[in-house]
Structures are given as C-alpha cells and as structure tokens.
Design an enzyme around this catalytic site. Sequence first.
Site, PDB file in Angstrom:
ATOM      1  N   ASP A  77      -0.904  13.262   0.338  1.00 60.69           N
ATOM      2  CA  ASP A  77      -0.672  12.530   1.578  1.00 60.69           C
ATOM      3  C   ASP A  77       0.643  12.958   2.197  1.00 60.69           C
ATOM      4  OD1 ASP A  77       0.926  11.329  -0.374  1.00 60.69           O
ATOM      5  OD2 ASP A  77      -0.037   9.381  -0.239  1.00 60.69           O
ATOM      6  N   ASN A 141       0.091  -2.336  -3.797  1.00 62.70           N
ATOM      7  CA  ASN A 141      -1.092  -3.050  -3.314  1.00 62.70           C
ATOM      8  C   ASN A 141      -2.390  -2.430  -3.827  1.00 62.70           C
ATOM      9  OD1 ASN A 141      -1.196  -0.714  -1.811  1.00 62.70           O
ATOM     10  ND2 ASN A 141      -1.282  -1.716   0.179  1.00 62.70           N
ATOM     11  N   HIS A 143      -3.172   0.837  -3.616  1.00 59.15           N
ATOM     12  CA  HIS A 143      -3.634   2.045  -2.916  1.00 59.15           C
ATOM     13  C   HIS A 143      -3.511   3.267  -3.827  1.00 59.15           C
ATOM     14  CE1 HIS A 143       0.692   2.683  -1.254  1.00 59.15           C
ATOM     15  NE2 HIS A 143       0.485   3.648  -2.117  1.00 59.15           N
ATOM     16  N   GLU A 148      -5.883   2.537   1.694  1.00 56.24           N
ATOM     17  CA  GLU A 148      -5.374   1.180   1.634  1.00 56.24           C
ATOM     18  C   GLU A 148      -6.469   0.161   1.299  1.00 56.24           C
ATOM     19  OE1 GLU A 148      -2.291   0.821   1.598  1.00 56.24           O
ATOM     20  OE2 GLU A 148      -1.203   1.697   3.262  1.00 56.24           O
TER      21      GLU A 148
END
Length: 252
Positions: A77, A141, A143, A148
């Site tokens: 990413d 979270n 991810h 996401e």
Amino acid sequence: MTTIPTAGGTRVTVSPTADEAGAAAARAAADAVVAAISAAGRARVVFASAPSQDAMLRGLTSDSRIDWSRVQCLHMDEYIGIDPDDPRGFGAWLAERLPVAELASFDRIDPAADPQTEAARYEAVVRAAPIDVTCLGFGVNGHIAFNEPGMTDAHDPRAVRTVDLTPQSRRQQVDDGQFDHIDDVPRTAITLTVPALLSAGTLVATVLGERKAAAVTAALTGPIGPDCPASLIRRHGSYTVHVDAVAATGLA
C-alpha cells in the site's frame, strides 16, 4: 515462545517480546523465500510497511540463506499524494530497510502519479507472476494493507485499488509516531486487495503491541469476514501469525 495450533495445520506463535516475535516471523518468511528460490529460481515477496515490521525485516535481511539477487519485492500500500521521497511513505520506508542494491527488483507504487492510472499499472505488476510470500501486519481496526473493516470485498476482482482511509487507521499512523497530527495523514491510498494479498503461497503476519490485542483476538477467534479483514487470512492454506505477549492477551 509458545505455539497455538489452529485448523489446517497452521499456527500462531506467541513470543515474550516484540523482538523475539519479529525474529520468529523472520525465520518463517526466510524459510518461504528460500523454498521459492529453490523451486522457481526466484521469489516474489510483498511487504507491509510499519514499525511492527522492523524486527522481522532486520531478521529477514540478515538471513544468510537468501540470495537477494533472486528476490523481487513489492509493497502492499501507499498514500496518495505524498512525496515519493518522504520517509513516511511506505515505499520509502521499505527502501531504507531492504537491501535494495542487491535485489532483482523493487517496484514501488508511485504516490505522485494519477491514482487510477497508477493502480492499474501496479495491478499489472502484481499479476505479472505468482506471489510467493506476503509479509503483513494487522491494523488496530483489523485492516490488512489498507483494506478497511466494512469496506473490503473478500472476492474483489481487482488486485489493486484506491481507498479512503478510516479515521482509526489514520490515527494509528500518529500513534505509531509516523505523523505528528492526524490532519497530516493522507486521507486516501492505493492498496493491494485481499485476494491479491492472499494469492501468495505463504502468509507471514507479525502483529505487536497492546494496541493490537483486540485486532488479534478478533482476527484469530472471531467470525471470518470483511468486518475484520485480518480474519480472512484464516481461509488461506499456509499462514503463520507471530505476536508478542501483550498482543496475545485475548487468546486462549
């Protein structure tokens, strides 16, 4: 160090410290890279970029078994709009930690290019040949890369796409010391999709720190699905997860 057996013969390794967890992950990744080179004459490896990956990368790059001239590296990413030389960018961060001069190649996502054009270009790079190893982490979270929670397609036909980042993911970058303030963190990114990440022959996850404990518990013991993208690795036939003791507090 202890191991927790899981379905399919995969396992979770819990080490007392972050450095020991990173070293265990490095050994697992190196084993997979060496096996790929032995089988095909080269290894294609996708890397995550985060402080949690430092110890793993130190161990991996110091493993004398690896012929880095046979290793093609990619990263999973990148922020959209950040300067390519900004050390907070993921490609630049990895370039400081990988033996770039020795590699067969290190193809970086260009954060300054038109996002859709660059996503299409990098998708072609990803699909050019099979991925042998994905070295990843879990976000706070849940991810993986920047896929996401609630916004992830587990069957995405694309290998690379643009995404909006959640406030929690952007806050993590501040808490990790990468940015001074959340307003400094880019709001969009280019990411490999879950199917692209999971296409690798071997997955090696390194997840460290107390702030990751909830994500580790959800990913490894909760429902498998896009509400916790990290849980989707459990559908893979060959994965290991390497955590330190504080990240493992929710595991039996």
